[in-house]
Write a protein that holds these residues in place. Structure first.
Motif, short mmCIF file in Angstrom:
data_model
loop_
_atom_site.label_atom_id
_atom_site.label_comp_id
_atom_site.label_asym_id
_atom_site.label_seq_id
_atom_site.Cartn_x
_atom_site.Cartn_y
_atom_site.Cartn_z
N ASP A 1 0.84 -1.19 0.00
CA ASP A 1 0.00 0.00 0.00
C ASP A 1 0.88 1.24 0.00
N TYR A 2 0.28 2.38 -0.32
CA TYR A 2 1.06 3.59 -0.55
C TYR A 2 1.61 4.20 0.75
N ALA A 3 0.86 4.14 1.82
CA ALA A 3 1.35 4.70 3.08
C ALA A 3 2.55 3.91 3.60
N THR A 4 2.47 2.59 3.53
CA THR A 4 3.60 1.77 3.99
C THR A 4 4.81 1.97 3.10
N ALA A 5 4.56 2.09 1.78
CA ALA A 5 5.66 2.32 0.86
C ALA A 5 6.40 3.61 1.20
N GLN A 6 5.67 4.66 1.55
CA GLN A 6 6.31 5.92 1.92
C GLN A 6 7.16 5.75 3.18
N GLY A 7 6.71 4.91 4.09
CA GLY A 7 7.49 4.66 5.29
C GLY A 7 8.82 3.99 4.97
N PHE A 8 8.79 3.01 4.06
CA PHE A 8 10.03 2.35 3.65
C PHE A 8 10.96 3.32 2.91
N VAL A 9 10.36 4.18 2.06
CA VAL A 9 11.17 5.17 1.35
C VAL A 9 11.80 6.14 2.36
N ALA A 10 11.02 6.61 3.31
CA ALA A 10 11.53 7.54 4.31
C ALA A 10 12.69 6.93 5.09
N ALA A 11 12.65 5.62 5.27
CA ALA A 11 13.72 4.94 6.01
C ALA A 11 14.96 4.73 5.15
N GLY A 12 14.89 5.12 3.87
CA GLY A 12 16.05 5.02 3.00
C GLY A 12 16.23 3.69 2.32
N LEU A 13 15.16 2.86 2.28
CA LEU A 13 15.29 1.53 1.69
C LEU A 13 15.14 1.53 0.18
N GLY A 14 14.69 2.62 -0.40
CA GLY A 14 14.55 2.67 -1.85
C GLY A 14 13.70 3.85 -2.27
N VAL A 15 13.39 3.89 -3.56
CA VAL A 15 12.51 4.91 -4.11
C VAL A 15 11.23 4.23 -4.57
N SER A 16 10.21 5.03 -4.91
CA SER A 16 8.95 4.45 -5.33
C SER A 16 8.25 5.39 -6.29
N LEU A 17 7.35 4.82 -7.09
CA LEU A 17 6.43 5.62 -7.88
C LEU A 17 5.03 5.43 -7.32
N ILE A 18 4.39 6.54 -6.96
CA ILE A 18 3.07 6.49 -6.32
C ILE A 18 2.14 7.44 -7.06
N PRO A 19 0.91 7.00 -7.37
CA PRO A 19 -0.02 7.89 -8.07
C PRO A 19 -0.42 9.07 -7.19
N GLU A 20 -0.79 10.15 -7.84
CA GLU A 20 -1.11 11.38 -7.11
C GLU A 20 -2.21 11.16 -6.08
#
Length: 302
Positions: free
Chosen positions: A227-246
């Motif tokens: 899901d998008y909220a969890t993905a942002q958490g992983f990105v914030a932790a520096g684990l990678g980048v992501s593409l998320i719809p607006e």
């Protein structure tokens, strides 16, 4: 079987006190009214009127049918009003299937607007993730479903797709990432980065994979979040980048940076799926109008 029109005539005769008066009030001849009363008595199998001087009065059976005629007339009037309200889209029931990110962004404001304008319309909302809602629409278990479909794949038996919105994907980066120095990214800028996945295989992931393929690479997914909220958490932790719809960026993590993407720009297309032919339900048309108004207002704000 009793005839409703003859029961109305009986009520007119009893109310006016004579066949002659009832005929005059209704624009009939007395003989025509008398003939209809005779037929009604035959249908009822019992005497309904008895003479009294120059007029008539109801028998016990006549009073019974007169009372029921009044109730039937009232119910018919109520039915006509209710039908007029339904035809005008002021009442009715609409069953909606939607996917998660469309809920808060599209469905909630559209339903709220519909309820403000037409409080008599009932809307039943059900989340469709992860099942395909189109069979529900086709089988009349839902009136409308919000779906993501590729523009070239709009063929489905018994279903019509109404375009609502093109939802662009944005790059989501850890705060302080080297690419945050750019105001806009080429998709190839992300080719060598570790990626955080946020969607299951299907219509929401396909636009990302297709765009990356067109740019000449395949994403290296190191984390699957779902899901998008969890993905942002992983990105914030520096684990990678992501593409998320607006539409999935409504609740933005404070420790991420968001940048538009080009060459190519991934886009998912959102439709309202309804049964074919065009819906006869005025309430459904009202909801479609509210969804269109919502998307128009959101485009104007961007």
């Amino acid at each position: 079987m009793l005839d409703r029109r003859r029961m109305q005539l009986l009520r007119a005769v009893v109310t006016s006190g004579s066949v002659t008066a009832a005929a005059r009030n209704l624009g009939y001849t007395p003989s025509a009214v008398s003939q209809q009363m005779a037929v009604l008595e035959k249908e009822a199998g019992i005497s309904l009127l008895e003479r009294t001087g120059r007029g008539v009065r109801p028998t016990e059976a006549g009073r019974l049918l007169t009372d029921y005629a009044a109730v039937i007339d009232r119910h018919f009037a109520e039915a006509e009003v209710a039908l007029a309200e339904l035809r005008a889209g002021r009442t009715g029931r609409v069953v909606v299937r939607y996917f998660a990110t469309a809920g808060a962004t599209l469905v909630a404001p559209a339903v709220a607007a519909l309820r403000r304008d037409q409080p008599g319309v009932q809307v039943e909302l059900k989340l469709s993730d992860p099942e395909d809602p189109l069979p529900k629409v086709r089988d009349r278990l839902a009136d409308i479903a919000l779906v993501v479909r590729p523009r070239g794949q709009l063929s489905a038996d018994g279903i019509r797709f109404v375009h609502l919105l093109d939802d662009r994907y944005f790059a989501v980066l850890p705060e302080g990432h080297r690419l945050t120095a750019k105001r806009e990214l080429d998709l190839t800028d992300l080719a060598d980065e570790p990626w955080v996945g946020n969607d299951q295989p299907g219509p929401c992931l396909d636009p990302v994979l297709d765009a990356c393929g067109a740019a000449g690479f395949s994403p290296n997914f190191v984390v699957e979040s779902g899901d998008y909220a969890t993905a942002q958490g992983f990105v914030a932790a520096g684990l990678g980048v992501s593409l998320i719809p607006e539409m999935g960026l409504g609740s933005r993590h404070p420790a991420v940076a968001v940048r538009p993407v080009r060459n190519p720009e991934p886009v998912r297309t959102i439709y309202a799926a309804i049964r074919e032919p065009a819906p006869a339900q005025p309430a459904l048309r009202r909801l479609l109008d509210a969804l269109r108004d919502t998307t128009t207002a959101q485009r104007a704000e961007r």
